[in-house]
Design a protein around this motif. Structure first.
Motif, mmCIF file in Angstrom:
data_model
loop_
_atom_site.group_PDB
_atom_site.id
_atom_site.type_symbol
_atom_site.label_atom_id
_atom_site.label_comp_id
_atom_site.label_asym_id
_atom_site.label_seq_id
_atom_site.Cartn_x
_atom_site.Cartn_y
_atom_site.Cartn_z
ATOM 1 N N THR A 58 0.837 -1.203 0.000
ATOM 2 C CA THR A 58 0.000 0.000 0.000
ATOM 3 C C THR A 58 0.865 1.244 0.000
ATOM 4 O O THR A 58 1.761 1.376 0.837
ATOM 5 N N VAL A 188 -4.244 2.908 7.661
ATOM 6 C CA VAL A 188 -5.692 2.786 7.877
ATOM 7 C C VAL A 188 -6.265 4.164 8.226
ATOM 8 O O VAL A 188 -7.319 4.581 7.721
ATOM 9 N N SER A 191 -6.698 6.416 5.275
ATOM 10 C CA SER A 191 -7.761 6.034 4.355
ATOM 11 C C SER A 191 -9.116 6.602 4.758
ATOM 12 O O SER A 191 -9.971 6.837 3.906
ATOM 13 N N LYS A 273 -6.227 -3.971 3.288
ATOM 14 C CA LYS A 273 -6.046 -2.983 2.217
ATOM 15 C C LYS A 273 -7.348 -2.770 1.433
ATOM 16 O O LYS A 273 -7.667 -1.653 1.031
ATOM 17 N N CYS A 276 -9.328 -0.361 3.253
ATOM 18 C CA CYS A 276 -8.794 1.002 3.061
ATOM 19 C C CYS A 276 -9.255 1.586 1.731
ATOM 20 O O CYS A 276 -9.524 2.791 1.621
ATOM 21 N N TRP A 280 -10.634 5.407 0.301
ATOM 22 C CA TRP A 280 -10.089 6.219 -0.803
ATOM 23 C C TRP A 280 -11.197 6.579 -1.795
ATOM 24 O O TRP A 280 -11.257 7.693 -2.308
ATOM 25 N N THR A 326 3.130 5.571 4.174
ATOM 26 C CA THR A 326 2.836 4.617 3.096
ATOM 27 C C THR A 326 4.036 4.467 2.162
ATOM 28 O O THR A 326 4.380 3.355 1.765
#
Lengths: 494, 54
Positions: A58, A188, A191, A273, A276, A280, A326
């Protein structure tokens, strides 16, 4: 879109950068051998494996890319990342295969299965990929962070680069994985941090639905759109064919202490992910509700715009630290994995295995820095993040088909593997040149690769028995029952 | 010496011989986890459809 940062924001950013670097350097004390540098001594538990898979896979450019796509096409923008949703259950089955091979890199597998020349070609291609991915990740994050905090992009990129290079070079995969554990929480947070503030401003989900046209809530883009059902299906198939040869997979999936740790880490780190990705997408749709009219080529700026417009001062520093987390978690792992490929699969076979382990550890550290430097150079020439993602998903199956067939069918030969790789690449580029879409080109390419490896293998000599024993004999023995490993197989690359 | 049957045999590696080798107990760990992961995928899709229609 520059924000007014307060002293609290700067303390959070500086605290994150200093703290992560210090933690990485602290845990690097125990790295004494090349295997502990590349694989962390294969001692990671489930939590570290989940964090490592989340952190390595990620990076903020994905958040920026998905938010930008959702800004343009709506909810279906999620498929740019959720194409991997349907491949995720297969990670449960694949993780023990990687762990049982008991190798350091995927190129080690190719060396034993299809010979040294195929392995070196794969290693060279993957070192380029690592540099490219680092470049994409650093560039994407630096652009967004620089716009938020109002600093030149090169200062952000250099600061991040120095921090992860320091602890990555010192501590290898151990430092990368331990810092991933901290960075996973920040990913997290990144996001979903914007979502509640955006929902309040737009009037909740009902307000967002009112503000956006109905096609923004379509499950797929209308036929012919960039995310039609057929295109998504082909990205899923290409993704599954190529995931096995993503060059960092051996490290992030096979460094667990047990097979179960590897299975849980790879599968559920990726499910985190997927969660997450929802954040986004919602961020992009909220931006479309609140700031309509941004041009298509500027769509990847909407994530930063949402941060600076919606978050209160104080939280912007936390978001900036999360964005940095990230890219640092990804690049530190890529740096170590790229060094493993260079040291184990290019340098060691050429220089010879008679050198001491300390020598190879030194080479690994030097090559880490060199690959990251190459990433900085490549990153400066990159275009759209989403285009780059689609391109590498299409290219990896050229090699992925040979990997899949190589672990299932002992009769597959090195000549068949070369024919498959060259043939599928040729068909992909020729059909693209003739005007086919990416999805159709991928379908023709994968079918060609599969057909060629089967056909050519049937008419060429079998691989040596000892090589097949090293691959299939090892893959059938669970971790923990090493006394049953076949004797007499080649140890090359193991 | 053959590995003990701990339910950890690999479905992928044995794919071309499954017609001869398959039993639930041999591939128990693979099958349980694989089905569990698909249940997670189904949960994601249901949530996605709920978001699309809400």
């Amino acid at each position: 879109m520059q924000a007014n940062l307060t002293w609290l924001d700067w303390i959070v950013i500086a605290g994150y950068l200093g703290g992560t670097t210090a933690l990485g350097l602290y845990v690097s004390r125990k790295v004494r051998s090349s295997e502990s540098f590349f694989m962390g001594g294969r001692a990671f538990g489930k939590a570290i494996m989940i964090a490592q898979n989340l952190g390595t896979g990620t990076h903020s450019d994905q958040a920026v890319g998905v938010a930008g796509a959702a800004y343009t096409v709506g909810l279906s923008g999620i498929w740019y990342q959720w194409i991997w949703l349907f491949t995720t259950p297969f990670y449960w089955l694949l993780a023990p295969v990687f762990r049982r091979l008991r190798m350091l890199t995927t190129a080690d597998f190719f060396a034993v299965r299809y010979g040294r020349s195929y392995s070196i070609a794969y290693a060279v291609f993957c070192i380029y990929l690592f540099a490219l991915w680092q470049g994409i990740a650093i560039k994407g994050t630096a652009e967004t962070v620089a716009a938020i905090i109002g600093m030149p992009e090169w200062i952000v990129a250099a600061t991040v680069g120095i921090a992860f290079t320091l602890y990555g070079v010192a501590g290898g995969l151990v430092a990368a994985a331990i810092t991933d554990f901290v960075q996973g929480f920040l990913i997290v947070l990144l996001s979903f941090l914007v979502v509640p503030f955006g929902l309040i401003k737009v009037g909740g989900f009902a307000g967002m639905r009112h503000a956006l046209p109905p096609h923004y809530f379509a499950v797929f883009s209308p036929d012919g759109g960039e995310l039609s059902a057929f295109n998504v299906a082909m990205l899923v198939i290409s993704g599954l064919a190529g995931i096995v040869v993503q060059p960092h997979m051996m490290a992030v999936t096979a460094s667990g202490k047990t097979e179960m740790n590897c299975r849980v880490g790879w599968t559920y780190g990726n499910f985190v992910k997927r969660v997450c990705t929802i954040g986004w997408t919602l961020t992009g749709m909220l931006a479309a509700s609140l700031f309509p009219g941004i041009a298509f080529h500027d769509r990847e700026k909407v994530f930063g715009m949402a941060v600076t417009s919606l978050l209160p001062t104080g939280l912007i520093g936390l978001m900036t630290a999360s964005l940095l987390a990230t890219v640092m978690s990804t690049c530190s792992a890529f740096m170590v994995d790229g060094a493993a490929l260079f040291t184990e699969n290019i340098y060691r076979p050429i220089v010879g295995a008679d050198k001491s382990d300390a020598h190879f550890l030194k080479i690994a550290r030097i090559s880490s820095v060199a690959i990251t430097g190459l990433g900085f150079i490549i990153g400066s020439s990159m275009g759209s993040v989403i285009n780059a993602t689609v391109q590498f998903i299409s290219i990896l199956p050229f090699i992925g088909v040979a990997f899949w067939v190589g672990i299932i069918w002992p009769r597959a030969t090195r000549t068949g593997a070369w024919a498959s790789t060259i043939g599928s690449a040729a068909v992909f580029f020729i059909t693209k040149w003739r005007g086919e879409s990416n999805a159709w080109s991928s379908l023709y390419s994968i079918l060609t690769g599969l057909g060629l490896i089967i056909l050519v293998s049937l008419f060429t000599p079998k691989e040596p028995e000892e090589n097949l024993l090293r691959v299939f004999g090892y893959m059938r023995v669970p971790v923990g029952q090493e006394e049953l490993l076949p004797q007499g197989g080649v140890t090359d690359g193991a | 010496m053959e590995p003990k049957n701990t339910g950890e045999a690999s479905l992928i590696v044995d794919l071309l011989q499954l017609h001869k080798l398959f039993s639930w107990s041999t591939y128990r760990v693979d099958l349980l986890g694989f089905l569990g992961a698909w249940a997670m995928v189904a949960a994601f899709i249901v949530f996605y459809l709920w978001l699309a229609t809400w």
